[in-house]
Design an enzyme around this catalytic site. Sequence first.
Site, PDB file in Angstrom:
ATOM      1  N   LYS A  65    -106.743  23.047  15.128  1.00  0.00           N
ATOM      2  CA  LYS A  65    -107.357  21.726  15.309  1.00  0.00           C
ATOM      3  C   LYS A  65    -108.136  21.685  16.624  1.00  0.00           C
ATOM      4  O   LYS A  65    -109.352  21.600  16.623  1.00  0.00           O
ATOM      5  CB  LYS A  65    -106.309  20.631  15.230  1.00  0.00           C
ATOM      6  CG  LYS A  65    -105.633  20.638  13.851  1.00  0.00           C
ATOM      7  CD  LYS A  65    -104.315  19.965  13.872  1.00  0.00           C
ATOM      8  CE  LYS A  65    -103.456  20.272  12.672  1.00  0.00           C
ATOM      9  NZ  LYS A  65    -104.031  20.044  11.362  1.00  0.00           N
ATOM     10  N   ASP A  99     -93.869  18.435  18.299  1.00  0.00           N
ATOM     11  CA  ASP A  99     -94.954  19.065  17.541  1.00  0.00           C
ATOM     12  C   ASP A  99     -96.253  18.421  18.035  1.00  0.00           C
ATOM     13  O   ASP A  99     -96.491  17.236  17.800  1.00  0.00           O
ATOM     14  CB  ASP A  99     -94.725  18.789  16.041  1.00  0.00           C
ATOM     15  CG  ASP A  99     -95.851  19.321  15.168  1.00  0.00           C
ATOM     16  OD1 ASP A  99     -96.868  19.804  15.694  1.00  0.00           O
ATOM     17  OD2 ASP A  99     -95.705  19.234  13.920  1.00  0.00           O
ATOM     18  N   TRP A 130     -95.493  15.230   8.259  1.00  0.00           N
ATOM     19  CA  TRP A 130     -95.155  16.488   8.948  1.00  0.00           C
ATOM     20  C   TRP A 130     -93.787  16.383   9.600  1.00  0.00           C
ATOM     21  O   TRP A 130     -93.015  17.338   9.597  1.00  0.00           O
ATOM     22  CB  TRP A 130     -96.241  16.854   9.961  1.00  0.00           C
ATOM     23  CG  TRP A 130     -97.534  17.181   9.266  1.00  0.00           C
ATOM     24  CD1 TRP A 130     -98.692  16.467   9.324  1.00  0.00           C
ATOM     25  CD2 TRP A 130     -97.783  18.274   8.364  1.00  0.00           C
ATOM     26  NE1 TRP A 130     -99.637  17.047   8.522  1.00  0.00           N
ATOM     27  CE2 TRP A 130     -99.116  18.153   7.927  1.00  0.00           C
ATOM     28  CE3 TRP A 130     -97.014  19.335   7.889  1.00  0.00           C
ATOM     29  CZ2 TRP A 130     -99.692  19.047   7.030  1.00  0.00           C
ATOM     30  CZ3 TRP A 130     -97.584  20.231   6.991  1.00  0.00           C
ATOM     31  CH2 TRP A 130     -98.911  20.084   6.574  1.00  0.00           C
TER      32      TRP A 130
HETATM   33  N1  PMP Z   1     -97.611  19.614  12.163  1.00  0.00           N
HETATM   34  C1  PMP Z   1     -98.699  18.824  12.180  1.00  0.00           C
HETATM   35  C2  PMP Z   1     -98.697  17.601  13.044  1.00  0.00           C
HETATM   36  C3  PMP Z   1     -99.805  19.136  11.387  1.00  0.00           C
HETATM   37  O1  PMP Z   1    -100.885  18.349  11.395  1.00  0.00           O
HETATM   38  C4  PMP Z   1     -99.774  20.301  10.585  1.00  0.00           C
HETATM   39  C5  PMP Z   1    -100.938  20.743   9.735  1.00  0.00           C
HETATM   40  N2  PMP Z   1    -101.950  19.916   9.541  1.00  0.00           N
HETATM   41  C6  PMP Z   1     -98.603  21.058  10.583  1.00  0.00           C
HETATM   42  C7  PMP Z   1     -97.550  20.710  11.403  1.00  0.00           C
HETATM   43  C8  PMP Z   1     -98.472  22.282   9.716  1.00  0.00           C
HETATM   44  O2  PMP Z   1     -99.194  23.297  10.293  1.00  0.00           O
HETATM   45  P1  PMP Z   1     -99.544  24.663   9.549  1.00  0.00           P
HETATM   46  O3  PMP Z   1    -100.442  24.327   8.410  1.00  0.00           O
HETATM   47  O4  PMP Z   1    -100.235  25.404  10.660  1.00  0.00           O
HETATM   48  O5  PMP Z   1     -98.275  25.280   9.153  1.00  0.00           O
END
Ligand code: PMP
Length: 363
Positions: free
Chosen positions: A199, A175, A105
């Site tokens: 989450k 994040d 990510w």
């Molecule tokens: N950042 C992290 C740490 C994640 O775990 C995730 C999704 N699992 C995301 C960003 C992306 O999020 P989204 O699917 O809501 O765009």
Amino acid sequence: MGINERVFNFSAGPSMLPLEVLNDAAKQMTSYNGLGESVMEMSHRSKEFDEIITTAEANLRDLMNIPDNYKVMFLQGGGTLQFSMVPLNLLKNSQKADYVITGSWAKKAYTEAKKFGDIKVAASSEDDNFTYISKLKQEDFRADADYVHITYNNTICGTHFNEVPDVGDLILVADMSSCILSEEIDVSKFGLIYAGAQKNVAPAGMTMVIMREDLIGFADEKTPVYLDYKIHAEKDSMYNTPPCYTIYIAGEVFKYIKSIGGVKEMHKIDVAKAEKLYNAIEESQMFKCPVKKEDRSLMNIVFVTGDKDLDAKFIAEAKSIGLINLKGHRSVGGLRASLYNAMPVEGVDALVDFMKNFENENK
Ligand code: PMP
């Protein structure tokens, strides 16, 4: 399994929500507070929805101790849209930003930011498959960087920043999608925190952004309107139709966390749950956690048997007794149990028992 029986869902997200919240939402589904309409059907400009969003924000501020000079926004587009909104709004002087790469990510956030400015990798733990968090010093960052970006909890690799890196006077962006509200955070150390809801907070569809006020208002004038934090901050997340139902459930989850004693108490429960599972892994001859001890996540616990077929058997047998979504992310394989706030202790106990039985039967 009967239709009212629930499984223990170890998914990395969307994931379990507190049963109390789901039951209450079910009762309110067709007629919220006796109004004769569901929150799903309600005008976002109504007095009732205004009360829902205002209370949700107030409770989030209270839970996270968010200082008054920070704006809270409830947006759409997931964590992913933040990967673009952050550089579009925060690259305001040198057009430089430094990213710490601690997993997939973080890498996605970095790759997106590169479209907009001079983006540098300040540190990366890719050399060891992201099984640790790089030790960071102020000198790792460019003194004129507009901001530094970190991924506080790494959902796929199972790592977590156990201390906030020292970035000196630079603006720190984090994040916190997979750890928000699982631990106390000093918000004042950050310029901007973002987190997808799916989450620890609510169903998918909403992203929380907590942003220091003085950082708002620097997006280029060609920035698409939705991507400018200023618009959302000025209109209290009501510039356009917000994700109303997700905001409603988030608000109910905030109330629930307050009712059990707030983030401090939630964290104690999360630590106890994670310790149970990490201890079971340590004691086992079959399962191993590849992540460096001091950098382990409380939320996403990654482990392996080292044998793909055995992993597949584990996942299938666990599923047959109601322990679902234990497969590691498709990019890394192995096994992963996400123990978010709403995972009951009983779920962890059931998983630990199953692991012991599985090990005995497959020696
Ligand atoms: N950042 C992290 C740490 C994640 O775990 C995730 C999704 N699992 C995301 C960003 C992306 O999020 P989204 O699917 O809501 O765009």
